[in-house]
Design an enzyme around this catalytic site. Structure first.
Site, short mmCIF file in Angstrom:
data_model
loop_
_atom_site.label_atom_id
_atom_site.label_comp_id
_atom_site.label_asym_id
_atom_site.label_seq_id
_atom_site.Cartn_x
_atom_site.Cartn_y
_atom_site.Cartn_z
CG HIS A 101 -1.72 -1.06 1.58
ND1 HIS A 101 -1.28 -2.16 2.25
CD2 HIS A 101 -3.02 -1.27 1.32
CE1 HIS A 101 -2.28 -3.01 2.40
NE2 HIS A 101 -3.35 -2.49 1.85
CG ASP A 104 1.86 -0.95 3.39
OD1 ASP A 104 1.13 -0.58 4.32
OD2 ASP A 104 1.52 -1.78 2.52
CD GLU A 232 -7.40 -8.56 -0.99
OE1 GLU A 232 -6.44 -8.01 -1.57
OE2 GLU A 232 -7.39 -8.80 0.23
CD GLU A 268 -6.60 -11.76 2.49
OE1 GLU A 268 -6.19 -10.85 1.74
OE2 GLU A 268 -6.66 -11.64 3.72
CG HIS A 271 -10.56 -11.57 2.51
ND1 HIS A 271 -10.19 -10.54 1.69
CD2 HIS A 271 -9.88 -11.38 3.66
CE1 HIS A 271 -9.31 -9.75 2.31
NE2 HIS A 271 -9.11 -10.26 3.51
CG ASP A 296 -3.90 -10.92 -1.04
OD1 ASP A 296 -2.98 -10.88 -1.90
OD2 ASP A 296 -4.31 -9.90 -0.46
CG ASP A 307 -8.56 -11.03 7.55
OD1 ASP A 307 -8.11 -12.17 7.36
OD2 ASP A 307 -8.47 -10.12 6.72
CG ASP A 309 -4.58 -11.27 7.45
OD1 ASP A 309 -5.42 -11.83 6.74
OD2 ASP A 309 -4.49 -10.03 7.56
CG ASP A 339 -2.88 -9.87 2.87
OD1 ASP A 339 -2.36 -9.42 3.90
OD2 ASP A 339 -3.89 -9.38 2.33
C1 XLS Z 1 -7.29 -6.91 4.29
C2 XLS Z 1 -6.82 -7.09 2.95
C3 XLS Z 1 -5.69 -6.15 2.53
C4 XLS Z 1 -5.55 -6.13 1.03
C5 XLS Z 1 -4.79 -4.98 0.48
O1 XLS Z 1 -7.99 -7.76 4.85
O2 XLS Z 1 -6.45 -8.41 2.77
O3 XLS Z 1 -4.51 -6.51 3.16
O4 XLS Z 1 -4.95 -7.29 0.57
O5 XLS Z 1 -5.41 -3.78 0.74
NI NI Z 2 -5.45 -9.18 1.10
NI NI Z 3 -7.27 -9.75 4.40
#
Ligand code: XLS
Ligand code: NI
Ligand code: NI
Length: 439
Positions: A101, A104, A232, A268, A271, A296, A307, A309, A339
């Site tokens: 991003h 970042d 996404e 993702e 998600h 992702d 989430d 991750d 991700d």
């Molecule tokens: C958040 C998203 C984010 C996207 C990019 O849950 O996964 O990280 O991949 O904005």
């Molecule tokens: Ni993501």
């Molecule tokens: Ni995410």
């Protein structure tokens, strides 16, 4: 390039039987498969926000992870040093891509102009690092969810001034993504949704989101950005309901607003799970309409509602996903972007290496298993047989649109009651296991 900062060296392929923890067991970057290396096939990417901005904070606590390179004169010089470290890591972990991003990689300034200036300084440095290492940008995106100005959304904000600010931010993010040769550009609808319908004009907000995306497509054309746009989906979090809920609602959105020619999906894993689907399901739904773009790579935790991750080490889940991806012809200019973030107590640098090694190895193993499964074709044959009545006669006519209720009624009168056939689920599950677990 500056000299090494990380105390861990190059990660090498040591083979499945090795007991060296800091080595690849399945991901041999140089291994040739159908004339391409595994590195080229898998197109792994590192997520800058987690791996280099993650602090281990969660909804209940502040950061636990601190890195020595995060101290310096000012925010921009820290960002430059951080970039050096990030590229050293990309190189050592054999990842050909990274993603970011805007916020970042460079700190947000007091004004938009200052933010853009910060970005320019870091981007110039990233360009040099890309050139020196050969690591490329899989995709760029804009952070339209952290700053309080976006608390009610960016493109779906009820205030047109916020929409304009977000547009300016994405304009710049597109420019830097182009400057760095980004192969894709991602829209994740961070706060593009609602908390309550009591204060929300849902129809208008969706139209604004579409207008925003059309403006991005137009601008990309103007500046000659050739990358693929990706959307996404995520059902919730941070908002209670997000407009890009899942792939199916994403397809409806893109088609309703004439955006399906310009966008594909970045799917993702967690998600998908949050939306009540499997990863494999989301891939199949996108692939069915030719809109599978990128992945992702992560996973959630079935016992936690948010989430999380996490790095995904589930061989079965990834093999099923990989079968769907390979059957769809692969990801093209997409890739597998980790991700995923370290757990809160995983505070050592070593943990960052273990995490990515595990994620890459599991994907590499899944890739090999999926190829073997597809090559032997047992599932393909089973499924083809299951639908064989649509390959001939009146079944074929149905698929070709050459049938009618009248003709089908005649057939039903003539043939009578259809003979039931088993779906053989348990047999197929055992067959899958026979590939996953060879004793
Ligand atoms: C958040 C998203 C984010 C996207 C990019 O849950 O996964 O990280 O991949 O904005
Ligand atoms: Ni993501
Ligand atoms: Ni995410």
């Amino acid at each position: 390039m500056s000299k090494d900062i990380l105390h861990i060296g190059q990660i090498k392929y040591a083979g499945a039987d090795s007991d060296q923890a800091l080595s690849f067991k399945h991901y041999n970057p140089a291994e040739l498969v159908d004339g391409k290396t595994l590195k080229e096939h898998l197109r792994f990417s590192i997520a800058y926000w987690h791996s280099f901005r993650g602090t281990g904070s969660d909804p209940f606590g502040v950061g636990t992870i601190s890195r020595p390179w995060e101290r310096g004169r000012d925010a921009v010089s820290v960002a430059l040093k951080r970039a050096d470290v990030a590229f050293e890591f990309f190189r050592k972990i054999e990842a050909p891509f990274y993603c970011f991003h805007d916020r970042d990689i460079a700190p947000e300034g007091r004004t938009l102009r200052e933010s853009n200036r910060n970005l320019d300084r870091v981007v110039a440095h990233l360009k040099q690092l890309q050139r020196a290492t050969g690591v490329k940008l899989l995709w760029g995106t804009a952070n339209l969810f952290t700053n309080p100005r976006y608390m009610c959304g960016a493109a779906t904000n009820p205030d047109a001034q916020v929409f304009a600010y977000a547009a300016a931010q994405v304009k710049k993010a597109l420019e830097v993504t182009k400057e760095l040769g980004g192969e894709n550009y991602v829209f994740w609808g961070g706060r593009e949704g609602y908390e309550t319908l009591l204060n929300t004009d849902l129809k208008r907000e969706q139209a604004h989101l579409a207008a925003f995306m059309h403006l991005a497509v137009d601008y990309a054309k103007q500046i000659g950005f050739q990358g693929q746009f990706l959307i996404e989906p995520k059902p919730k979090e941070p908002t209670k309901h997000q407009y890009d809920f899942d792939v199916a609602s994403g397809i409806a959105f893109l088609k309703t607003f004439g955006l399906d020619r310009h966008f594909k999906f970045n799917i993702e894993t967690n998600h998908a799970t949050l939306a009540g689907h499997t990863f494999q399901h989301e891939i199949e739904v996108a692939a069915a309409v030719g809109l599978l773009g990128s992945i992702d790579a992560n996973t959630g935790d079935t016992l936690l509602g948010w989430d999380t991750d996490q790095f995904n080490t589930d061989v079965k889940e990834l093999t099923l996903a990989m079968i769907a991806i390979l059957r769809a012809g692969g990801l093209g200019r997409g890739g597998f972007n980790f991700d995923a973030k370290l757990r809160r107590p995983s505070i050592d640098l070593e943990d960052l290496f273990h995490a990515h090694i595990g994620g890459m190895d599991t994907y590499a193993l899944a890739f090999k298993l999926a190829r073997r499964i597809l090559k032997e074709g047992k599932f393909e044959k089973f499924v083809a047989d299951r639908y064989a009545t649509f390959d001939i006669g009146y079944g074929k006519d149905i698929e070709k649109g050459k049938s009618s209720f009248k003709t089908l009624e005649q057939i039903a009168f003539k043939l009578g009651e259809p003979k039931p056939r088993s779906g053989r689920q348990e047999y197929l599950e055992n067959l899958l296991n026979s590939y996953l677990h060879r004793g």
